[in-house]
Design a protein around this motif. Structure first.
Motif, PDB file in Angstrom:
ATOM      1  N   HIS A  72      -3.060  -0.022  -4.343  1.00  0.00           N
ATOM      2  CA  HIS A  72      -1.986  -1.004  -4.155  1.00  0.00           C
ATOM      3  C   HIS A  72      -0.645  -0.326  -4.457  1.00  0.00           C
ATOM      4  O   HIS A  72      -0.612   0.795  -4.987  1.00  0.00           O
ATOM      5  CB  HIS A  72      -2.187  -2.185  -5.112  1.00  0.00           C
ATOM      6  N   THR A  95     -19.652   0.321   3.954  1.00  0.00           N
ATOM      7  CA  THR A  95     -19.802  -0.568   2.790  1.00  0.00           C
ATOM      8  C   THR A  95     -21.187  -1.230   2.774  1.00  0.00           C
ATOM      9  O   THR A  95     -21.890  -1.198   1.768  1.00  0.00           O
ATOM     10  CB  THR A  95     -18.731  -1.674   2.815  1.00  0.00           C
ATOM     11  N   GLY A 120     -13.442  -8.818   5.166  1.00  0.00           N
ATOM     12  CA  GLY A 120     -14.781  -9.018   5.733  1.00  0.00           C
ATOM     13  C   GLY A 120     -15.779  -9.594   4.745  1.00  0.00           C
ATOM     14  O   GLY A 120     -16.995  -9.523   4.967  1.00  0.00           O
ATOM     15  N   SER A 140      -5.402  -2.122   7.009  1.00  0.00           N
ATOM     16  CA  SER A 140      -5.879  -1.921   5.635  1.00  0.00           C
ATOM     17  C   SER A 140      -4.894  -1.128   4.789  1.00  0.00           C
ATOM     18  O   SER A 140      -4.683  -1.425   3.631  1.00  0.00           O
ATOM     19  CB  SER A 140      -7.204  -1.163   5.632  1.00  0.00           C
ATOM     20  N   ARG A 175      -2.728  -9.554   9.778  1.00  0.00           N
ATOM     21  CA  ARG A 175      -3.913  -9.953   9.006  1.00  0.00           C
ATOM     22  C   ARG A 175      -4.452 -11.295   9.524  1.00  0.00           C
ATOM     23  O   ARG A 175      -5.663 -11.488   9.641  1.00  0.00           O
ATOM     24  CB  ARG A 175      -3.553 -10.025   7.513  1.00  0.00           C
ATOM     25  N   ARG A 204       0.880  -1.179   0.000  1.00  0.00           N
ATOM     26  CA  ARG A 204       0.000   0.000   0.000  1.00  0.00           C
ATOM     27  C   ARG A 204       0.915   1.226   0.000  1.00  0.00           C
ATOM     28  O   ARG A 204       1.944   1.230   0.703  1.00  0.00           O
ATOM     29  CB  ARG A 204      -0.871   0.054   1.267  1.00  0.00           C
ATOM     30  N   TRP A 236       2.947  -7.693   8.777  1.00  0.00           N
ATOM     31  CA  TRP A 236       1.589  -7.500   8.253  1.00  0.00           C
ATOM     32  C   TRP A 236       0.846  -8.843   8.147  1.00  0.00           C
ATOM     33  O   TRP A 236      -0.344  -8.943   8.440  1.00  0.00           O
ATOM     34  CB  TRP A 236       1.644  -6.792   6.887  1.00  0.00           C
ATOM     35  N   ARG A 256      -4.594  -8.938  -0.612  1.00  0.00           N
ATOM     36  CA  ARG A 256      -5.236  -7.783   0.004  1.00  0.00           C
ATOM     37  C   ARG A 256      -6.743  -7.782  -0.180  1.00  0.00           C
ATOM     38  O   ARG A 256      -7.383  -6.746   0.009  1.00  0.00           O
ATOM     39  CB  ARG A 256      -4.659  -6.496  -0.590  1.00  0.00           C
ATOM     40  N   PRO A 293     -16.210  -7.662  -6.542  1.00  0.00           N
ATOM     41  CA  PRO A 293     -16.531  -6.555  -5.637  1.00  0.00           C
ATOM     42  C   PRO A 293     -15.651  -6.516  -4.399  1.00  0.00           C
ATOM     43  O   PRO A 293     -15.498  -5.475  -3.777  1.00  0.00           O
ATOM     44  CB  PRO A 293     -17.996  -6.817  -5.256  1.00  0.00           C
ATOM     45  N   LEU A 337      -8.681  -0.530  -2.809  1.00  0.00           N
ATOM     46  CA  LEU A 337      -7.819   0.402  -2.070  1.00  0.00           C
ATOM     47  C   LEU A 337      -6.546   0.496  -2.906  1.00  0.00           C
ATOM     48  O   LEU A 337      -6.203  -0.439  -3.620  1.00  0.00           O
ATOM     49  CB  LEU A 337      -7.503  -0.141  -0.673  1.00  0.00           C
ATOM     50  N   CYS A 352     -10.703  -8.229   0.394  1.00  0.00           N
ATOM     51  CA  CYS A 352     -11.484  -7.812   1.552  1.00  0.00           C
ATOM     52  C   CYS A 352     -11.435  -8.855   2.670  1.00  0.00           C
ATOM     53  O   CYS A 352     -11.701 -10.030   2.439  1.00  0.00           O
ATOM     54  CB  CYS A 352     -12.924  -7.592   1.121  1.00  0.00           C
ATOM     55  N   ALA A 388     -14.081  -0.207   7.556  1.00  0.00           N
ATOM     56  CA  ALA A 388     -14.359  -0.940   6.319  1.00  0.00           C
ATOM     57  C   ALA A 388     -15.703  -1.652   6.363  1.00  0.00           C
ATOM     58  O   ALA A 388     -16.283  -1.947   5.325  1.00  0.00           O
ATOM     59  CB  ALA A 388     -13.248  -1.959   6.065  1.00  0.00           C
ATOM     60  N   GLY A 389     -16.217  -1.940   7.566  1.00  0.00           N
ATOM     61  CA  GLY A 389     -17.386  -2.795   7.647  1.00  0.00           C
ATOM     62  C   GLY A 389     -18.697  -2.069   7.867  1.00  0.00           C
ATOM     63  O   GLY A 389     -19.743  -2.698   7.935  1.00  0.00           O
TER      64      GLY A 389
HETATM   65  C1  HEM Z   1     -10.685  -4.265   1.798  1.00  0.00           C
HETATM   66  C2  HEM Z   1     -14.911  -4.384  -0.641  1.00  0.00           C
HETATM   67  C3  HEM Z   1     -17.284  -5.144   3.535  1.00  0.00           C
HETATM   68  C4  HEM Z   1     -13.054  -5.303   5.917  1.00  0.00           C
HETATM   69  C5  HEM Z   1     -11.645  -4.227   0.811  1.00  0.00           C
HETATM   70  C6  HEM Z   1     -11.360  -3.983  -0.587  1.00  0.00           C
HETATM   71  C7  HEM Z   1     -12.536  -4.025  -1.274  1.00  0.00           C
HETATM   72  C8  HEM Z   1     -13.568  -4.296  -0.320  1.00  0.00           C
HETATM   73  C9  HEM Z   1     -12.734  -3.847  -2.778  1.00  0.00           C
HETATM   74  C10 HEM Z   1      -9.970  -3.676  -1.169  1.00  0.00           C
HETATM   75  C11 HEM Z   1      -9.306  -4.862  -1.780  1.00  0.00           C
HETATM   76  C12 HEM Z   1      -8.002  -4.464  -2.419  1.00  0.00           C
HETATM   77  O1  HEM Z   1      -7.365  -3.496  -2.023  1.00  0.00           O
HETATM   78  O2  HEM Z   1      -7.631  -5.125  -3.395  1.00  0.00           O
HETATM   79  C13 HEM Z   1     -15.915  -4.554   0.290  1.00  0.00           C
HETATM   80  C14 HEM Z   1     -17.328  -4.577  -0.031  1.00  0.00           C
HETATM   81  C15 HEM Z   1     -18.010  -4.774   1.141  1.00  0.00           C
HETATM   82  C16 HEM Z   1     -17.004  -4.900   2.200  1.00  0.00           C
HETATM   83  C17 HEM Z   1     -17.904  -4.397  -1.433  1.00  0.00           C
HETATM   84  C18 HEM Z   1     -19.480  -4.900   1.410  1.00  0.00           C
HETATM   85  C19 HEM Z   1     -20.426  -4.890   0.519  1.00  0.00           C
HETATM   86  C20 HEM Z   1     -16.347  -5.319   4.527  1.00  0.00           C
HETATM   87  C21 HEM Z   1     -16.650  -5.699   5.891  1.00  0.00           C
HETATM   88  C22 HEM Z   1     -15.439  -5.724   6.565  1.00  0.00           C
HETATM   89  C23 HEM Z   1     -14.394  -5.376   5.616  1.00  0.00           C
HETATM   90  C24 HEM Z   1     -18.033  -6.010   6.448  1.00  0.00           C
HETATM   91  C25 HEM Z   1     -15.128  -6.054   8.001  1.00  0.00           C
HETATM   92  C26 HEM Z   1     -15.870  -5.936   9.009  1.00  0.00           C
HETATM   93  C27 HEM Z   1     -12.061  -4.999   4.999  1.00  0.00           C
HETATM   94  C28 HEM Z   1     -10.643  -4.844   5.358  1.00  0.00           C
HETATM   95  C29 HEM Z   1      -9.959  -4.546   4.166  1.00  0.00           C
HETATM   96  C30 HEM Z   1     -10.971  -4.517   3.109  1.00  0.00           C
HETATM   97  C31 HEM Z   1     -10.046  -4.965   6.761  1.00  0.00           C
HETATM   98  C32 HEM Z   1      -8.464  -4.307   3.999  1.00  0.00           C
HETATM   99  C33 HEM Z   1      -7.762  -5.603   3.654  1.00  0.00           C
HETATM  100  C34 HEM Z   1      -6.247  -5.456   3.546  1.00  0.00           C
HETATM  101  O3  HEM Z   1      -5.736  -4.414   3.195  1.00  0.00           O
HETATM  102  O4  HEM Z   1      -5.591  -6.458   3.785  1.00  0.00           O
HETATM  103  N1  HEM Z   1     -13.003  -4.430   0.952  1.00  0.00           N
HETATM  104  N2  HEM Z   1     -15.764  -4.749   1.637  1.00  0.00           N
HETATM  105  N3  HEM Z   1     -14.984  -5.149   4.394  1.00  0.00           N
HETATM  106  N4  HEM Z   1     -12.210  -4.806   3.651  1.00  0.00           N
HETATM  107 FE1  HEM Z   1     -13.975  -4.882   2.655  1.00  0.00          FE
END
Ligand code: HEM
Length: 479
Positions: free
Chosen positions: A356, A289, A427, A98, A110, A78, A106, A423, A417, A354, A425, A285-286
């Motif tokens: 990269h 979204t 969640g 994140s 994670r 990142r 990291w 990396r 999505p 997010l 999601c 993030a949670g």
């Molecule tokens: C990262 C989508 C719900 C936790 C992401 C990313 C996307 C995404 C596109 C970035 C992936 C990347 O950088 O390649 C979504 C969508 C959601 C959703 C569409 C719901 C409709 C949630 C929920 C949680 C969550 C409910 C947790 C409670 C995270 C975290 C990251 C992340 C912690 C960072 C992962 C990392 O950098 O290692 N999400 N998300 N997300 N999401 Fe979600």
């Protein structure tokens, strides 16, 4: 290191930009749409400059999969944007999950975050199902309180969705909605989302902090407030912590004994403070979204009454009205799944994932991409790809069903999505659970109707997520 963009042989093509700002002035309010347009001229992989950062944009399923699916972590970094430095500063110099730097610690971070989230969102003990159902019922009561008059549904949705992640992180309670800490939590989240919008220009032009110091000061203040809020909750947890009776994700983090008796980390340089800061990642993030996706869902349902009737008929046939929706109903409700997928495809709420960052030199689509390049993965370009979907702008849930009436795996894998690779999601599982229960319960109990004279647009606004423009809806209880 990031100062001048020098033309390099075999670099991806891209439009001409200005010195200092690069291509920032050309991106418009929806950079993902601009990038999709530029793809037609420059191909799936092209380069631009975001202020002082060399940047590559990747479009289309094949290029995105080639980049993110490999196991060598070339794209798993990142960028160290200015706001991340502020985050570290406020959080005792600890790396966030994140947006955190990609290194061996990291992985540990994670893994532990994923373990804690899984413990409290797995379906084995039915507790997540009960929690989301309970919140869906509160949401429905609040929506129906408007007594058939048109209203803006966003705050009712946010309250219930916020309550789910709040209770997972900080503990279940009988009367969470009337808890002052919960109210403060909703308010501070709202403030945060409004302030951060689609990003901070200081990230890409760090010198702006001297000209617009308020841009970082306010951000710092908000982060401090979030941390104070988290600290109060964590202190309460430490006070009545019992290691064999973990109540929530905070307890799960406290239970990880991360330091040895000399205060050194046992598990790959990750401190308890760092792990605790993950609560902000999960809430950040949670929350918005899920709440944004449900806002889009109601907008699409009210705009497409026939599709609403069809999906309601499926829920009526499988669940009826005498009991609550269960996760085990999912496999018997392919149209419901397809409708949720179609809403997610069209709303594409995290259109550029997010950012990269490349961890080494690499080659993609025949072009050389240097180490330390910011990479935008244009997920929107997959969701709206004309070759895959033929009529990508049309709302047609059935496009996800095969001839046998079940989900067509090839179609469901054609847009991403939740991103892909290391990396992706964290969640996703929780998100899919929440969306199914909230969505199916809403349509089981309510009709969503566009009020007379109200015009709807499917054009959204890019903030922290891609949001629908404010709209009014009529909600009527189904008999
Ligand atoms: C990262 C989508 C719900 C936790 C992401 C990313 C996307 C995404 C596109 C970035 C992936 C990347 O950088 O390649 C979504 C969508 C959601 C959703 C569409 C719901 C409709 C949630 C929920 C949680 C969550 C409910 C947790 C409670 C995270 C975290 C990251 C992340 C912690 C960072 C992962 C990392 O950098 O290692 N999400 N998300 N997300 N999401 Fe979600």
């Amino acid at each position: 290191k990031h100062v001048v963009f020098i033309y390099k042989r075999n670099a991806p093509p891209g439009p001409w930009g200005f010195p200092i700002i690069g291509h920032l002035h050309l991106l418009g309010k929806k950079p993902h749409v601009t990038f999709k347009r530029w793809k037609d001229t420059y191909g799936n992989v092209f380069k631009i400059r975001m202020g002082s950062w060399d940047t590559v944009v990747i479009n289309g399923k094949n290029a995105v999969k080639d980049a993110l699916e490999g196991s060598d972590d070339t794209y798993s970094g990142r960028p160290n944007f200015y706001t991340m430095k502020v985050f570290k500063d406020v959080n005792s110099n600890e790396n966030a999950l994140s947006f955190g730097e990609f290194d061996s610690s990291w992985f540990v971070h994670r893994k532990l975050a994923s373990k804690a989230l899984r413990t409290f969102s797995n379906t084995r003990n039915n507790s997540i199902q009960e929690l989301v159902t309970e919140e869906a019922m509160y949401m429905i009561d609040a929506l129906l309180e408007h007594n058939g008059r048109p209203f803006f549904p966003d705050s009712e949705i946010s309250k219930s969705v916020g309550s789910v992640i709040y209770q997972l992180c900080y503990g279940r309670g009988e009367d969470v909605r009337n808890d002052d800490l919960f109210k403060a939590f909703l308010k501070s989240n709202d403030e945060f989302i409004k302030f951060t919008g689609a990003g901070n220009p200081v990230d890409v032009m760090p010198w702006l902090r001297y000209i617009m110091p308020w841009k970082t000061q306010k951000f710092r203040q908000l982060l401090r407030k979030t941390k104070q809020f988290r600290d109060i909750n964590v202190q309460k947890h430490i006070h009545d912590f019992v290691s064999d009776r973990l109540r929530d994700i905070t307890d799960a983090f406290l239970a990880e004994d991360l330091t040895d008796k000399d205060g050194k980390s046992k598990k790959g340089n990750i401190s308890r403070n760092r792990l605790i800061s993950t609560l902000d990642d999960l809430v950040g993030a949670g929350f918005s979204t899920i709440s944004t996706t449900l806002q889009w869902a109601i907008l699409f349902l009210a705009s497409n009454p026939d599709a609403q009737n069809r999906v309601q008929a499926e829920v009526d046939a499988v669940v009826g009205n005498g009991r609550n929706v269960k996760l085990s109903d999912r496999c018997k409700m392919p149209l419901t799944e397809a409708t949720i997928l179609e809403i997610m495809r069209l709303s594409s709420i995290v259109p550029l994932a997010l950012p990269h960052y490349t961890t080494k030199d690499t080659i993609l689509n025949g072009y050389t991409i240097k180490k330390d390049t910011v990479v935008f993965v244009n997920l929107h370009s997959l969701a709206y790809d004309t070759d895959t979907w033929k009529d990508p702008d049309v709302f047609r849930p059935e496009r996800f069903l095969g001839e046998d009436g079940y989900l067509d795996k090839e179609k469901t894998n054609s847009f991403l999505p939740f991103g892909l690779g290391r990396r992706r999601c964290l969640g996703e599982y929780l998100a899919r659970t929440e969306l199914l229960i909230f969505f199916a319960t809403l349509i089981q109990r309510c009709d969503f109707i566009r009020p007379d004279g109200e015009t709807y647009t499917m054009d959204g606004v890019l903030g922290l997520t891609y949001n629908p423009k404010p709209y009014k809806v009529l909600v009527v209880e189904r008999t």
